[in-house]
Design a protein around this motif. Structure first.
Motif, PDB file in Angstrom:
ATOM      1  N   CYS A  65      74.921   6.739   4.505  1.00 43.56           N
ATOM      2  CA  CYS A  65      75.479   5.641   3.708  1.00 43.56           C
ATOM      3  C   CYS A  65      75.710   4.411   4.588  1.00 43.56           C
ATOM      4  O   CYS A  65      75.367   3.288   4.204  1.00 43.56           O
ATOM      5  CB  CYS A  65      76.783   6.094   3.069  1.00 43.56           C
ATOM      6  SG  CYS A  65      77.454   4.935   1.848  1.00 43.56           S
ATOM      7  N   GLY A  66      76.302   4.626   5.766  1.00 40.28           N
ATOM      8  CA  GLY A  66      76.532   3.500   6.678  1.00 40.28           C
ATOM      9  C   GLY A  66      75.235   2.871   7.136  1.00 40.28           C
ATOM     10  O   GLY A  66      75.132   1.642   7.258  1.00 40.28           O
ATOM     11  N   PHE A  67      74.230   3.703   7.383  1.00 35.92           N
ATOM     12  CA  PHE A  67      72.926   3.199   7.813  1.00 35.92           C
ATOM     13  C   PHE A  67      72.291   2.369   6.704  1.00 35.92           C
ATOM     14  O   PHE A  67      71.686   1.324   6.964  1.00 35.92           O
ATOM     15  CB  PHE A  67      72.029   4.373   8.188  1.00 35.92           C
ATOM     16  CG  PHE A  67      70.844   3.987   9.026  1.00 35.92           C
ATOM     17  CD1 PHE A  67      71.014   3.279  10.208  1.00 35.92           C
ATOM     18  CD2 PHE A  67      69.562   4.338   8.640  1.00 35.92           C
ATOM     19  CE1 PHE A  67      69.931   2.925  10.992  1.00 35.92           C
ATOM     20  CE2 PHE A  67      68.465   3.984   9.410  1.00 35.92           C
ATOM     21  CZ  PHE A  67      68.650   3.279  10.590  1.00 35.92           C
ATOM     22  N   PHE A 146      73.155   2.687  -4.940  1.00 37.13           N
ATOM     23  CA  PHE A 146      73.000   2.737  -3.489  1.00 37.13           C
ATOM     24  C   PHE A 146      74.357   2.458  -2.852  1.00 37.13           C
ATOM     25  O   PHE A 146      75.294   2.011  -3.517  1.00 37.13           O
ATOM     26  CB  PHE A 146      71.946   1.725  -3.010  1.00 37.13           C
ATOM     27  CG  PHE A 146      72.379   0.280  -3.115  1.00 37.13           C
ATOM     28  CD1 PHE A 146      72.682  -0.449  -1.972  1.00 37.13           C
ATOM     29  CD2 PHE A 146      72.479  -0.361  -4.343  1.00 37.13           C
ATOM     30  CE1 PHE A 146      73.076  -1.770  -2.054  1.00 37.13           C
ATOM     31  CE2 PHE A 146      72.873  -1.679  -4.440  1.00 37.13           C
ATOM     32  CZ  PHE A 146      73.177  -2.388  -3.293  1.00 37.13           C
ATOM     33  N   CYS A 147      74.472   2.747  -1.558  1.00 36.60           N
ATOM     34  CA  CYS A 147      75.741   2.514  -0.857  1.00 36.60           C
ATOM     35  C   CYS A 147      75.956   1.011  -0.712  1.00 36.60           C
ATOM     36  O   CYS A 147      75.155   0.319  -0.069  1.00 36.60           O
ATOM     37  CB  CYS A 147      75.717   3.178   0.516  1.00 36.60           C
ATOM     38  SG  CYS A 147      75.785   4.973   0.457  1.00 36.60           S
ATOM     39  N   LEU A 152      82.379   0.985  -2.311  1.00 35.74           N
ATOM     40  CA  LEU A 152      83.130   1.793  -1.361  1.00 35.74           C
ATOM     41  C   LEU A 152      84.590   1.357  -1.267  1.00 35.74           C
ATOM     42  O   LEU A 152      85.481   2.190  -1.086  1.00 35.74           O
ATOM     43  CB  LEU A 152      82.481   1.712   0.022  1.00 35.74           C
ATOM     44  CG  LEU A 152      81.146   2.443   0.192  1.00 35.74           C
ATOM     45  CD1 LEU A 152      80.556   2.169   1.566  1.00 35.74           C
ATOM     46  CD2 LEU A 152      81.325   3.941  -0.018  1.00 35.74           C
ATOM     47  N   LEU A 153      84.835   0.055  -1.393  1.00 35.11           N
ATOM     48  CA  LEU A 153      86.217  -0.435  -1.315  1.00 35.11           C
ATOM     49  C   LEU A 153      87.073   0.150  -2.436  1.00 35.11           C
ATOM     50  O   LEU A 153      88.280   0.363  -2.268  1.00 35.11           O
ATOM     51  CB  LEU A 153      86.236  -1.963  -1.370  1.00 35.11           C
ATOM     52  CG  LEU A 153      85.668  -2.693  -0.154  1.00 35.11           C
ATOM     53  CD1 LEU A 153      85.745  -4.202  -0.350  1.00 35.11           C
ATOM     54  CD2 LEU A 153      86.387  -2.291   1.125  1.00 35.11           C
ATOM     55  N   LYS A 154      86.457   0.393  -3.574  1.00 37.10           N
ATOM     56  CA  LYS A 154      87.208   0.952  -4.704  1.00 37.10           C
ATOM     57  C   LYS A 154      87.637   2.388  -4.436  1.00 37.10           C
ATOM     58  O   LYS A 154      88.576   2.883  -5.066  1.00 37.10           O
ATOM     59  CB  LYS A 154      86.362   0.885  -5.972  1.00 37.10           C
ATOM     60  CG  LYS A 154      86.059  -0.527  -6.437  1.00 37.10           C
ATOM     61  CD  LYS A 154      85.177  -0.518  -7.671  1.00 37.10           C
ATOM     62  CE  LYS A 154      84.851  -1.937  -8.116  1.00 37.10           C
ATOM     63  NZ  LYS A 154      83.966  -1.957  -9.316  1.00 37.10           N
ATOM     64  N   LEU A 155      86.954   3.080  -3.540  1.00 33.96           N
ATOM     65  CA  LEU A 155      87.284   4.470  -3.236  1.00 33.96           C
ATOM     66  C   LEU A 155      88.293   4.603  -2.104  1.00 33.96           C
ATOM     67  O   LEU A 155      88.817   5.687  -1.875  1.00 33.96           O
ATOM     68  CB  LEU A 155      86.009   5.239  -2.853  1.00 33.96           C
ATOM     69  CG  LEU A 155      84.884   5.261  -3.889  1.00 33.96           C
ATOM     70  CD1 LEU A 155      83.698   6.035  -3.344  1.00 33.96           C
ATOM     71  CD2 LEU A 155      85.364   5.876  -5.195  1.00 33.96           C
TER      72      LEU A 155
END
Length: 282
Positions: A65-67, A146-147, A152-155
């Motif tokens: 995900c970070g990649f 996609f990531c 992601l901020l919502k999680l």
């Protein structure tokens, strides 16, 4: 064709180089960079998205995900900066043509392209590292294909309000400022076009500018809509639609907007196809 000269692979490559010599200009160098960015952007997202549609439930590792965030932000940020560089190319070509070979020499073009990639990579690395170090609680299902940072901020179970403000500030620098500069320079460019004596030159300038402005509107518009709103104003439906424009729609339309409407590219393509047919026959 010269019948006395053998038609081999070396001869074919020489002829292709001659055919493409009209495209060895800064504008087409930057267009090749844009095409490469579009291909990378699509390859980063579309294969995984297609696999998830065919076989739902495939998890993405935190590293993966970070990649994906790093690569998608790098190509997206690079395209933002490159569109501004392409605007500079058109501005110099129309408003200061006598200085064009100096202001956009091969060395300058390579430096601008390198700066675009380095700046975009540094920008995306900062976001990727920060986002992946946030604590996440409860469900880790991303409501996105996609990531992506906003999803992601919502999680996250930590306070991300300061980072969300930083995202908007950076978006102003990366998106809004280049878009404003592009619009200001095109105001100057369009004021110069009527002064051109050549009708063919006017038509070519307007065609090139209209193509670039179309891409700018699609790409910057969707990016501004996605990243310059407060996080609490985002909805899942909007967050899914906006990235489609700058990840899928714009890369698909760019060849139609730029290449297939450009007489130089079409002319070179026709000649190249003709040379290839002759090569196959011999």
């Amino acid at each position: 064709m010269d019948k006395t000269r053998p038609w081999n692979l070396h001869t074919c490559n020489t002829e292709i180089s001659k055919v493409d010599s009209s495209l060895h200009t800064p504008m087409y160098f930057f267009l090749s960079q844009l095409a490469f960015m579009d291909i990378c952007q699509a390859l980063i997202v579309v294969p995984k998205m297609s696999a998830d549609f065919l076989t739902p439930g495939n998890p993405t590792s935190p590293v993966g995900c970070g990649f994906q965030i790093f690569l998608s932000l790098t190509t997206g940020g690079a395209e933002c900066l490159l569109l501004a560089v392409m605007d500079y190319d058109r501005y110099v070509a129309i408003c200061n043509p006598l200085q064009y070979p100096i202001l956009l020499s091969r060395r300058v073009c390579l430096g601008l392209a390198a700066g675009v990639w380095v700046g975009a990579a540094a920008h995306s690395l900062m976001h990727s590292v920060y986002t992946m170090h946030l604590p996440y609680c409860g469900s880790k299902d991303i409501d996105q294909f996609f990531c992506e940072i906003q999803s992601l901020l919502k999680l996250s179970c930590s306070d991300t309000s300061q980072y969300e403000t930083l995202v908007i500030v950076i978006a102003i620098v990366v998106l809004l400022m280049p878009a404003s500069i592009i619009l200001a320079s095109y105001t100057r460019i369009l004021s110069m076009v009527p002064r051109m004596k050549s009708t063919k030159g006017k038509q070519k300038a307007l065609a090139t500018c209209s193509s670039h402005l179309t891409v700018v509107g699609l790409f910057y518009g969707s990016g501004i809509f996605m990243y310059m709103r407060p996080n609490d104003s985002h909805s899942p439906e909007q967050d899914k639609i906006a990235p489609v424009f700058y990840i899928i729609v714009t890369p698909v339309l760019n060849p139609l907007i730029y290449s297939l409407r450009n007489r130089d590219v079409l002319g070179a393509l026709r000649k190249l196809v003709g040379k290839y047919r002759v090569f196959q026959q011999n």
